[in-house]
Design a protein around this motif. Structure first.
Motif, PDB file in Angstrom:
ATOM      1  N   ARG A 170      24.159  61.129  -0.321  1.00  0.00           N
ATOM      2  CA  ARG A 170      24.965  61.365  -1.524  1.00  0.00           C
ATOM      3  C   ARG A 170      26.143  62.254  -1.200  1.00  0.00           C
ATOM      4  NH1 ARG A 170      20.391  63.822  -5.223  1.00  0.00           N
ATOM      5  NH2 ARG A 170      22.226  64.677  -6.270  1.00  0.00           N
ATOM      6  N   VAL A 197      26.181  66.547 -15.266  1.00  0.00           N
ATOM      7  CA  VAL A 197      24.975  66.735 -14.468  1.00  0.00           C
ATOM      8  C   VAL A 197      23.832  67.105 -15.413  1.00  0.00           C
ATOM      9  CG1 VAL A 197      26.223  67.444 -12.408  1.00  0.00           C
ATOM     10  CG2 VAL A 197      25.533  69.174 -14.070  1.00  0.00           C
ATOM     11  N   GLU A 198      22.632  66.756 -15.009  1.00  0.00           N
ATOM     12  CA  GLU A 198      21.447  67.084 -15.787  1.00  0.00           C
ATOM     13  C   GLU A 198      20.813  68.358 -15.252  1.00  0.00           C
ATOM     14  OE1 GLU A 198      20.608  65.507 -18.525  1.00  0.00           O
ATOM     15  OE2 GLU A 198      22.351  64.198 -18.210  1.00  0.00           O
ATOM     16  N   ARG A 234      19.427  68.968 -11.524  1.00  0.00           N
ATOM     17  CA  ARG A 234      20.093  68.056 -10.588  1.00  0.00           C
ATOM     18  C   ARG A 234      20.424  68.799  -9.289  1.00  0.00           C
ATOM     19  NH1 ARG A 234      24.418  64.188 -10.367  1.00  0.00           N
ATOM     20  NH2 ARG A 234      24.956  64.013  -8.175  1.00  0.00           N
ATOM     21  N   ARG A 280      20.611  73.834  -7.243  1.00  0.00           N
ATOM     22  CA  ARG A 280      20.404  72.915  -8.359  1.00  0.00           C
ATOM     23  C   ARG A 280      21.084  73.431  -9.633  1.00  0.00           C
ATOM     24  NH1 ARG A 280      16.575  68.946  -7.684  1.00  0.00           N
ATOM     25  NH2 ARG A 280      15.371  69.048  -5.745  1.00  0.00           N
ATOM     26  N   ALA A 338      22.018  71.451 -18.252  1.00  0.00           N
ATOM     27  CA  ALA A 338      22.761  70.194 -18.346  1.00  0.00           C
ATOM     28  C   ALA A 338      24.159  70.486 -18.859  1.00  0.00           C
ATOM     29  CB  ALA A 338      22.048  69.226 -19.280  1.00  0.00           C
TER      30      ALA A 338
END
Length: 341
Positions: free
Chosen positions: A35, A44-45, A48, A144, A148
């Protein structure tokens, strides 16, 4: 009619809707396997995986050794506390231990569990995307998204080095924002119970958005403490912002409601002139004949002012040239009314 106080305000992120992702140690950014790093503007969640961080060898080794040592110490302490608690609980049933001793043993056990969980969490941060790093593979740490939202900024790209505690990414959820203003101390007592307000954005003078209109906004709080330096109190509204109409950091003007009159007699404020410190207005009696009236004024709403006494409904007042009419009345020494050519 609604009277309002005009104050400068700023749009800010709602708490919990903005987050910075910091580098826990200095190291090199690495894209997740297969990626690319997400770019600013991308949604983005929560949770993520944004990037991996390859720590500097010496620092990484020290942190791993420290985390591993803390984990082993916490594990041994937990085993010991659990055994002591189990033994004390058994003896308490046989009345060989007092309730107080049982309570102390249980507290020690719970404290040991908490320290073990913290140590395990610290050690778990040093892992690869697929698991804990083996001795023959490079150590990687995960970065991360904690919430969100939209990736708002990134400080470095793949291969670039970041320092410890440096913000690498920022994530912003713009769907709900706060609008914060500072209300002058003298205006606090005048605020209505509803405390509704209008938003006026820079570059769009005279165009207003109602905070409470369409259920998009609500009052969050009116501060309980006056700032000693500015003599103001913070006023905060929440605004639902799914269309991104307001941007975090944007300056706006708030027109905050202070007083409301449901049924009021009002005239344009241009009709009011002062004479010896008191407000007067000129009422047209007929043609070019005017009568000077002392008036008692109430609240102001934009270019209109409430009249409590001195003028009756349906009477016509001079709005253009009211000052000239006053000068004419003075020059001809007419006390109450006059004929102007």
């Amino acid at each position: 009619m609604v009277e309002r106080v005009r104050v400068a305000a700023r749009v800010r992120a709602k708490p919990g809707f903005s987050a910075a992702i910091l580098a826990p140690v200095s190291g090199q950014l690495v894209a997740p396997s297969g990626r690319e790093l997400p770019q600013p503007g991308k949604r983005v969640e929560a949770g993520r995986l944004l990037a991996l961080l390859r720590p500097n060898f010496s620092e990484a080794a020290a942190r791993v050794a420290q985390a591993d040592g803390e984990f082993n110490t916490a594990k041994a302490a937990l085993d010991q506390a659990e055994a002591a608690y189990t033994r004390t609980k058994k003896l308490a049933v046989e009345e060989a231990k007092s309730p107080r001793e049982l309570q102390e043993a249980e507290l020690a056990y719970q404290s040991a569990k908490a320290r073990y969980a913290a140590a395990a969490g610290l050690l778990a941060t040093f892992k690869q995307a697929g698991g804990v790093a083996a001795s023959d593979t490079p150590l990687l740490m995960e970065l991360r998204a904690p919430i969100a939202g939209v990736l708002n900024s990134m400080a470095a790209g793949p291969g670039e080095v970041v320092s410890a505690n440096q913000p690498v990414f920022t994530v912003l959820n713009p769907e709900s924002v706060w609008i914060e203003a500072s209300i002058p101390e003298a205006s606090i007592a005048r605020l209505s119970t509803g405390k509704d307000a209008l938003i006026e954005m820079a570059g769009q003078p005279g165009q207003f958005l109602s905070i409470h209109g369409d259920g998009r906004g609500q009052l969050v709080s009116l501060g309980l403490e006056v700032d000693l330096a500015t003599r103001t109190v913070p006023l905060i509204y929440e605004w639902k912002n799914p269309d991104g109409m307001l941007r975090v950091g944007q300056s706006v003007t708030l027109h905050v409601e202070t007083t409301r009159a449901e049924e009021a007699l009002a005239i344009p404020s241009a009709a009011i002139v002062e004479e010896e410190g008191r407000p007067i207005a000129f009422v047209q009696l007929a043609g070019e004949t005017f009568e000077k009236r002392d008036v008692t004024l109430g609240i102001r709403d934009g270019n209109w002012v409430q009249v409590l006494s001195g003028i009756r409904e349906g009477e016509r007042v001079v709005t253009k040239g009211a000052y000239a009419v006053r000068l004419a009345s003075v020059s001809t020494a007419i006390p109450a009314h006059g004929h102007v050519h």
